[in-house]
Design a protein around this motif. Structure first.
Motif, PDB file in Angstrom:
ATOM      1  N   GLN A   1      36.699  40.141  43.455  1.00 18.67           N
ATOM      2  CA  GLN A   1      37.440  40.418  42.227  1.00 18.67           C
ATOM      3  C   GLN A   1      37.304  39.274  41.211  1.00 18.67           C
ATOM      4  O   GLN A   1      37.338  39.510  40.001  1.00 18.67           O
ATOM      5  CB  GLN A   1      38.909  40.709  42.553  1.00 18.67           C
ATOM      6  CG  GLN A   1      39.093  42.019  43.314  1.00 18.67           C
ATOM      7  CD  GLN A   1      38.389  43.196  42.646  1.00 18.67           C
ATOM      8  OE1 GLN A   1      38.456  43.379  41.437  1.00 18.67           O
ATOM      9  NE2 GLN A   1      37.668  43.989  43.441  1.00 18.67           N
TER      10      GLN A   1
ATOM     11  N   ASP B   1      37.652  39.415  49.483  1.00 13.69           N
ATOM     12  CA  ASP B   1      38.046  40.351  48.421  1.00 13.69           C
ATOM     13  C   ASP B   1      38.429  39.600  47.137  1.00 13.69           C
ATOM     14  O   ASP B   1      38.221  40.102  46.034  1.00 13.69           O
ATOM     15  CB  ASP B   1      39.145  41.316  48.882  1.00 13.69           C
ATOM     16  CG  ASP B   1      40.313  40.620  49.532  1.00 13.69           C
ATOM     17  OD1 ASP B   1      40.276  39.379  49.613  1.00 13.69           O
ATOM     18  OD2 ASP B   1      41.257  41.311  49.948  1.00 13.69           O
ATOM     19  N   GLU B   2      38.959  38.398  47.301  1.00 12.49           N
ATOM     20  CA  GLU B   2      39.260  37.585  46.110  1.00 12.49           C
ATOM     21  C   GLU B   2      37.959  37.168  45.417  1.00 12.49           C
ATOM     22  O   GLU B   2      37.882  37.147  44.184  1.00 12.49           O
ATOM     23  CB  GLU B   2      40.067  36.348  46.499  1.00 12.49           C
ATOM     24  CG  GLU B   2      41.523  36.676  46.809  1.00 12.49           C
ATOM     25  CD  GLU B   2      42.312  35.448  47.198  1.00 12.49           C
ATOM     26  OE1 GLU B   2      43.466  35.323  46.769  1.00 12.49           O
ATOM     27  OE2 GLU B   2      41.791  34.606  47.946  1.00 12.49           O
TER      28      GLU B   2
ATOM     29  N   THR C   1      39.560  26.939  45.863  1.00 13.01           N
ATOM     30  CA  THR C   1      40.743  27.801  45.905  1.00 13.01           C
ATOM     31  C   THR C   1      40.833  28.588  47.212  1.00 13.01           C
ATOM     32  O   THR C   1      41.712  29.440  47.361  1.00 13.01           O
ATOM     33  CB  THR C   1      40.735  28.799  44.726  1.00 13.01           C
ATOM     34  OG1 THR C   1      39.495  29.531  44.770  1.00 13.01           O
ATOM     35  CG2 THR C   1      40.863  28.096  43.396  1.00 13.01           C
ATOM     36  N   ASP C   2      39.910  28.332  48.130  1.00 14.99           N
ATOM     37  CA  ASP C   2      39.931  28.974  49.442  1.00 14.99           C
ATOM     38  C   ASP C   2      39.943  30.496  49.308  1.00 14.99           C
ATOM     39  O   ASP C   2      40.691  31.201  50.003  1.00 14.99           O
ATOM     40  CB  ASP C   2      41.165  28.481  50.225  1.00 14.99           C
ATOM     41  CG  ASP C   2      40.989  28.678  51.723  1.00 14.99           C
ATOM     42  OD1 ASP C   2      39.858  28.933  52.147  1.00 14.99           O
ATOM     43  OD2 ASP C   2      41.995  28.605  52.449  1.00 14.99           O
ATOM     44  N   ALA C   3      39.146  31.003  48.396  1.00  7.42           N
ATOM     45  CA  ALA C   3      39.139  32.450  48.134  1.00  7.42           C
ATOM     46  C   ALA C   3      38.523  33.205  49.308  1.00  7.42           C
ATOM     47  O   ALA C   3      37.477  32.812  49.820  1.00  7.42           O
ATOM     48  CB  ALA C   3      38.337  32.738  46.864  1.00  7.42           C
ATOM     49  N   VAL C   4      39.192  34.267  49.714  1.00  8.30           N
ATOM     50  CA  VAL C   4      38.633  35.109  50.776  1.00  8.30           C
ATOM     51  C   VAL C   4      37.727  36.157  50.120  1.00  8.30           C
ATOM     52  O   VAL C   4      37.631  36.226  48.894  1.00  8.30           O
ATOM     53  CB  VAL C   4      39.752  35.775  51.613  1.00  8.30           C
ATOM     54  CG1 VAL C   4      40.524  34.743  52.384  1.00  8.30           C
ATOM     55  CG2 VAL C   4      40.669  36.610  50.739  1.00  8.30           C
TER      56      VAL C   4
END
Lengths: 161, 671
Positions: free
Chosen positions: B607, B603-604, B598-601
């Motif tokens: 969380q 801060d993602e 999901t290519d989460a950065v």
């Protein structure tokens, strides 16, 4: 002395021997000599194979506020590298007054096919009020003497909720 | 010459000496005596050194399990040890360390960072100072070791070798334990072979493609190693503490949970003060327990708690341990005066009323406390001219604070104010007391009136939007440690038990058991920390509510004190361990793959993990509630316990290996 003990003592002696040998007494070279880090100190001969036609402004997930600007990597073929050139993958969105530059440092070990990655950035939610924006995708090679634009194209920025 | 130092060899040498006397005469006798004298000297030195090493080892680690836990924690922390600056006020501490290693307290040149004006520095009369001088001075031995190693070997090779040998030692010790406990057969031999192969493999992999470490990083490396050692010791002392109260298995489980699954592991190798504060508190707690155990063992003390009598006894074991409990006060105060003061308040509140008014004991304890404060007094005097004027003690979120005020006014620092030196000192002392009382009042008000603050600090943080902070790169206490939900079993248990009767017994008998004394101390200290820091939340770069880091080992201690948790750990440990390993090795990879896809950065990721942690906490709470209602759901408890513990490890590994890669390159690169 039994075999397990011989193995253990042999392992310890070997590691201690290598540690001592790496010092100035023996001077055994075991590590790769690090090049001095001199960004923007070189140039390169490179061809852009393909670049993304669109980027996205995706609403952040998991209760995180804002929109993440994301873009797929640019496929390049690196023919030659001299020194340590710096390559910047830029996306400019004039309507939002926003520029994102993802910088990559190169050296001669990176010759061949290469995927130049974009590093995402976050924009505040209240700034995004359209479904789509138009931006400019640009790849530039930076060195101390000049900035050479390698590739430039218009790009569609799609807003995704 | 024989160089094996066992008794048989010595006898062999002696026998041969007798033969030489008869055959070769007196001349050769003296040669033989000299040779035997050499052997004897070497044997004596070896045995003496080994004796001292064992004695020191025993006093630090307690026993072999403590040593195993220490080595395992260090080996784990080394896996994701990155050489670089994680938070920018580390520039200040690192530059301060450079200055101290060169023989001065003030900063002259910025070896680390863009300049001397980094967060946490303060200026007095135009001279720039660092912060956390206690931390800096205590890191000096680590710097000296690094510098000595660097003289005789390449530092990167030595670190790789040290890590490899640590793993070998670990595998041998575990093999021995398994053999002794008769869990497996030939474990020792197997551990020798497997350990040796893994050790050599890792040594080779780390060296392949690595580059030498620039000497400019030596000071930062020393600070990082100091914190890693401290983090590992937090686990060891928790193990020793609970070993005495509930036995080895509970102690080992608690120690392992602290070092591998709580944010203590996240902050290991990041040179902030929080891990050192946690260590100071837990050492103090251990000493307090030992003092009360000694008090219980004294036959003449059947009535001691709240008793007003002094006894003419020699310096007892109780007094010694009690005095030792106060030593961390001075060390913490030297690092940050506020932290030292909080520990002191908690000790005063719990120790003095429950130890009895033994004058000699009280005087000795007070003396130990004052002695421990001397390094801080000296540092304060050099910097500000006033032993009670801590330079940056009451700065909770960076900046200059007290020091800048004194620097601006100049009166305190220069001694040029209207009052005399003594009155200024007294003013400063009273000022400190006043400040801490204001903090406490603010804290009590915040806990009772600002419930939203309590909620986002302890339950769910999410996205924070404040004037000076706008990010989601932070976790609440529960999100950081889903296992903490088990603590709700304590009020549920108390509600079911006769709390009035228990309290009445304590006051009637006027005594607290050693474990109950530790319970009271932990609660008072935890409340003090919460009261002081809560009103100031949210702060920058909290990540895992780092200012409350000391609450994580306290929570683990609290969980270990719950009898149903202990029952699960003792009876269902195989399920706990199995679920933990599967969740880390399989679940962790699945979670990471999902984040990657999901290519989460960053801060993602934080969380996403927060949601995951809260979900697991919810599952865990199901067991707590059913158990409190009297249902035996131990298997469910063991599974959720293993999952909750594993979630913490997964967070540490993914964050430190992947998402916080900006810190710098790995010290021991495996990839």
């Amino acid at each position: 002395m039994n075999l397990p003990r011989i193995v253990v003592i042999g392992t310890i002696m070997l590691i201690l021997g290598v540690i001592i040998a790496s010092g100035p007494i023996v001077g055994l070279t075991l590590l790769t000599e690090a090049e001095d880090f001199e960004p923007r100190g070189g140039t390169m001969n490179v061809t852009v194979v393909s670049a993304p036609e669109k980027a996205t402004l995706e609403a952040a997930k998991y209760s995180v506020e804002g929109y993440h600007l994301r873009a797929a990597p640019i496929e390049m073929h690196i023919h030659d590298v001299v020194g340590q050139p710096t390559v910047s993958y830029d996306i400019i969105i004039h309507e939002l007054n926003h520029t994102r530059s993802a910088v990559t440092f190169f050296d001669s070990s990176l010759i061949g096919d290469y995927h130049l990655k974009f590093s995402s950035t976050t924009l505040d939610s209240d700034r995004i009020n359209q479904d789509e924006y138009t931006g400019i995708l640009k790849v530039v090679i930076l060195n101390d003497e000049d900035i050479r634009t390698l590739f430039v194209t218009d790009i569609r920025i799609e807003v995704m909720e | 010459m024989k160089r094996d130092y066992n008794g048989d060899e010595k006898n062999y040498d002696n026998a041969r000496t007798d033969k030489q006397i008869t055959q070769q005469g007196i001349g050769q006798l003296s040669q033989s005596v000299r040779r035997n004298a050499w052997v004897l000297t070497v044997v004596i030195i070896f045995e003496t050194t080994r004796g001292y090493a064992r004695s020191i080892g025993r006093s630090i680690f307690g026993d072999r399990l403590g040593l195993i836990l220490f080595c395992a924690a260090l080996a784990f922390y080394a896996l994701y040890w990155r050489v670089g600056i994680f938070i920018n006020d580390t520039y200040t501490v690192a530059n301060g360390f450079v200055a101290v290693s060169e023989g001065q307290l003030h900063l002259e040149r910025p070896v680390y960072g863009p300049g001397l004006d980094t967060p946490g520095t303060f200026v007095i009369d135009g001279v720039t100072y660092a912060r956390n001088y206690g931390q800096i001075v205590l890191a000096l031995p680590f710097l000296w070791i690094i510098q000595i190693v660097d003289v005789v070997a390449d530092l990167r090779v030595a670190l790789a070798g040290g890590w490899s040998l640590l793993l070998l030692g670990l595998s041998l010790m575990i093999g021995n334990i398994i053999d002794q406990e008769a869990i497996g057969q030939n474990s020792r031999s197997l551990a020798s072979f497997i350990g040796s192969v893994v050790t050599l493999g890792i040594f080779g992999i780390v060296l392949y493609g690595s580059t030498p470490i620039d000497p400019v990083w030596h000071h930062l490396l020393a600070l990082q190693i100091q914190v890693m050692v401290a983090a590992a010791l937090v686990g060891v002392v928790i193990y020793r503490l609970l070993n005495r109260i509930h036995g080895r298995k509970i102690g080992l489980a608690a120690g392992s949970i602290v070092v591998f699954t709580t944010p203590i592991g996240f902050w290991a190798s990041i040179p902030k003060r929080h891990v050192l504060v946690a260590l100071g508190f837990i050492v103090s707690t251990y000493c307090l327990l030992r003092s009360r155990e000694a008090l219980f063992d004294e036959p003449s003390n059947q009535q001691w708690c709240f008793g007003l009598r002094s006894q003419s006894i020699t310096l007892s074991e109780m007094t010694l341990w009690r005095a030792l409990a106060y030593l961390p006060v001075g060390i913490l105060a030297w690092i940050n005066a506020l932290e030292g003061l909080l520990l002191f308040i908690a000790l005063l509140t719990v120790d003095v009323p429950t130890a009895g008014w033994r004058i000699r004991s009280l005087v000795t304890t007070g003396f130990a406390c004052v002695v421990s404060l001397i390094p801080m007094f000296v540092t304060n005097t050099i910097i500000s001219g006033n032993p009670f004027e801590p330079p940056s003690a009451f700065v909770l979120d960076g900046g200059g604070g007290v020091a800048k005020q004194s620097g601006r006014g100049g009166s305190t620092a220069n001694g040029a104010g209207s009052g005399t030196g003594t009155s200024q000192t007294m003013d400063s002392f009273l000022g400190v007391i006043h400040k801490i009382s204001v903090y406490m009042q603010d804290g009590v008000a915040a806990v009772t009136t600002e419930l939203d603050k309590v909620f986002y600090t302890f339950i769910r943080t999410g996205y924070v939007s404040e004037p000076h902070i706008e990010d989601a790169m932070r976790l609440s206490f529960l999100e950081s440690m889903p296992l903490a939900i088990v603590l709700i079993a304590i009020p549920l248990g108390l509600w079911r038990s006769d709390i009035y009767e228990r309290t009445r017994v304590v006051f009637n008998t006027r005594r607290l058991s050693p474990a109950a004394t530790v319970d009271a101390f932990a609660i008072v200290y935890a409340l003090s920390v919460i009261f002081v820091y809560l009103p100031r939340f949210p702060m920058k770069a909290e990540l895992t509510v780092r200012y409350l880091l000391v609450l994580f080992p306290i929570t683990v201690y609290g969980i270990a004190r719950i009898s149903s948790v202990r029952r699960i750990v003792l009876e269902q440990w195989r399920i706990c361990l199995g679920v933990y390993l599967v969740t880390v090795l399989v679940g962790g990879q699945v979670f990471f793959l999902y984040l990657f896809m999901t290519d989460a950065v960053v801060d993602e990721f934080m969380q996403a993990y927060a949601h995951l942690g809260l979900g697991i906490a919810l599952i865990m709470s199901g067991w707590v509630i059913t158990n409190a209602r009297g249902y035996r759901t131990d298997t469910y408890g063991a599974i959720s316990l293993g999952m909750a513990a594993a979630a913490g490890t997964v967070f540490i590994l993914i964050s430190r290996l992947w998402y916080f890669s900006f810190t710098g390159p790995f010290a021991l690169p495996l990839v």
